[in-house]
Design a protein around this motif. Structure first.
Motif, PDB file in Angstrom:
ATOM      1  N   ARG A  45       0.839  -1.202   0.000  1.00  0.00           N
ATOM      2  CA  ARG A  45       0.000   0.000   0.000  1.00  0.00           C
ATOM      3  C   ARG A  45       0.877   1.256   0.000  1.00  0.00           C
ATOM      4  O   ARG A  45       0.587   2.232  -0.695  1.00  0.00           O
ATOM      5  N   ARG A  46       1.942   1.226   0.779  1.00  0.00           N
ATOM      6  CA  ARG A  46       2.871   2.366   0.777  1.00  0.00           C
ATOM      7  C   ARG A  46       3.489   2.560  -0.608  1.00  0.00           C
ATOM      8  O   ARG A  46       3.615   3.697  -1.089  1.00  0.00           O
ATOM      9  N   ASP A  47       3.880   1.459  -1.238  1.00  0.00           N
ATOM     10  CA  ASP A  47       4.442   1.553  -2.591  1.00  0.00           C
ATOM     11  C   ASP A  47       3.451   2.217  -3.542  1.00  0.00           C
ATOM     12  O   ASP A  47       3.811   3.125  -4.305  1.00  0.00           O
TER      13      ASP A  47
ATOM     14  N   LEU B 266       0.155   7.491   4.556  1.00  0.00           N
ATOM     15  CA  LEU B 266       1.312   6.701   5.001  1.00  0.00           C
ATOM     16  C   LEU B 266       1.302   6.510   6.517  1.00  0.00           C
ATOM     17  O   LEU B 266       1.750   5.467   7.011  1.00  0.00           O
ATOM     18  N   GLU B 267       0.771   7.482   7.248  1.00  0.00           N
ATOM     19  CA  GLU B 267       0.630   7.316   8.696  1.00  0.00           C
ATOM     20  C   GLU B 267      -0.311   6.154   9.022  1.00  0.00           C
ATOM     21  O   GLU B 267      -0.129   5.450  10.013  1.00  0.00           O
ATOM     22  N   GLN B 268      -1.311   5.948   8.174  1.00  0.00           N
ATOM     23  CA  GLN B 268      -2.263   4.866   8.381  1.00  0.00           C
ATOM     24  C   GLN B 268      -1.690   3.511   7.970  1.00  0.00           C
ATOM     25  O   GLN B 268      -2.271   2.466   8.278  1.00  0.00           O
TER      26      GLN B 268
ATOM     27  N   GLU C 163       5.484   1.811   7.781  1.00  0.00           N
ATOM     28  CA  GLU C 163       6.481   1.033   7.043  1.00  0.00           C
ATOM     29  C   GLU C 163       6.757  -0.304   7.730  1.00  0.00           C
ATOM     30  O   GLU C 163       6.930  -0.354   8.950  1.00  0.00           O
ATOM     31  N   THR C 164       6.764  -1.371   6.967  1.00  0.00           N
ATOM     32  CA  THR C 164       6.979  -2.708   7.529  1.00  0.00           C
ATOM     33  C   THR C 164       8.219  -3.397   6.970  1.00  0.00           C
ATOM     34  O   THR C 164       8.927  -4.085   7.695  1.00  0.00           O
TER      35      THR C 164
END
Length: 281
Positions: free
Chosen positions: A15-17, A271-273, A276-277
């Motif tokens: 999702r971040r990507d 991105l806060e939601q 990063e993993t």
């Protein structure tokens, strides 16, 4: 079964990507990409039988065709994080001379891409041809395809759906991303397709539904059930109930983010939601 926590972490990173790729060029389709993140993670990390390396023929492995090619951000991210090409290449999305075009294409030779899918409505036909080729090659592996629900408004799909059952293409699993949204509004308002399950069944397909289409465990269970129904004379359809924009609260429950990039502030919130993993590209 794969480790569910690992798959969930991968989905969050994807999702971040998606968000960062679309934001970087102020262009692309985040809504449907976010909605299909769990499905494609489950497909590539658990459901499909894949071999090392990539070739266009795909003999000796399951293969996948993305018909609704505008959700390329999620497809590229999943492919990169499944080892098909370097993760760092995601930073070239939609840039000049990139292999990561806005809609997937084949002439750049990007590993994992077996068909160009810029024009909607064609992927199912290609997948059926590939499934028949597997039968001719005596390859017992499966062909998977993903279509959008709005995409089924294209007439070519229904010719393909009729053909697949008539020719007993029973090594095919076609999944419909049933998010009930398209670029101009809800599918019900644009062109109501009624009962999709009944329609596929009327065309003599075996149909099942995954009502929790953004739940990885539910997806794995449903897709394994779909696999168990192959080889029995009928093509298999999975109606996957998803939420467009899933995982980003202000993108959900609306068609507005079908093809719109987030602003700087919106990206930061999104991105806060999704912390990063696995490391950003």
């Amino acid at each position: 079964m794969s480790n569910i926590k690992q798959l969930q972490d991968l989905t969050t990173q994807i999702r971040r990507d998606i968000l960062r790729m679309v934001h970087a060029v102020n262009s692309g389709h985040p809504g449907g990409s976010l909605g299909c993140a769990e499905f494609l993670v489950a497909l590539y990390q658990d459901i499909m039988s894949r071999k090392e390396g990539f070739d266009m023929n795909g003999i000796g492995e399951d293969i996948f065709f993305l018909s609704n090619g505008h959700i390329s951000p999620v497809f590229y991210s999943v492919l990169a994080r499944s080892g098909y090409f370097p993760i760092a290449e995601l930073a070239t999305f939609r840039k000049l001379n990139t292999r990561l075009q806005g809609h997937p294409t084949t002439h750049e030779g990007l590993p994992g891409i077996r068909m160009a899918s810029g024009s909607l409505g064609q992927g199912l036909s290609v997948a059926i041809g590939a499934a028949q080729a597997k039968k001719l090659n005596k390859d017992n592996h499966l062909v998977f395809a993903l279509t959008g629900d709005g995409e089924l408004q294209e007439g070519q799909n229904w010719e393909a759906i009729m053909y697949a059952s008539a020719k007993n293409v029973d090594n095919l699993i076609a999944t419909v991303d049933y998010n009930r949204q398209q670029i101009d509004g809800s599918t019900k308002d644009v062109l109501n397709m009624g009962n999709l399950k009944a329609k596929f069944e009327a065309f003599d397909w075996d149909v099942l539904e995954i009502t929790e289409g953004n739940n990885i465990e539910a997806i794995i269970g449903g897709m394994n059930e779909a696999k168990s129904r192959t080889g029995k004379g009928k093509p298999v359809c999975v109606i996957l109930h998803t939420e467009m924009g899933n995982g980003v609260d202000f993108m959900m429950h609306t068609h507005a983010w079908h093809g719109k990039a987030p602003s700087d502030a919106q990206l930061a919130t999104a991105l806060e939601q999704n912390p990063e993993t696995l490391g950003d590209y």
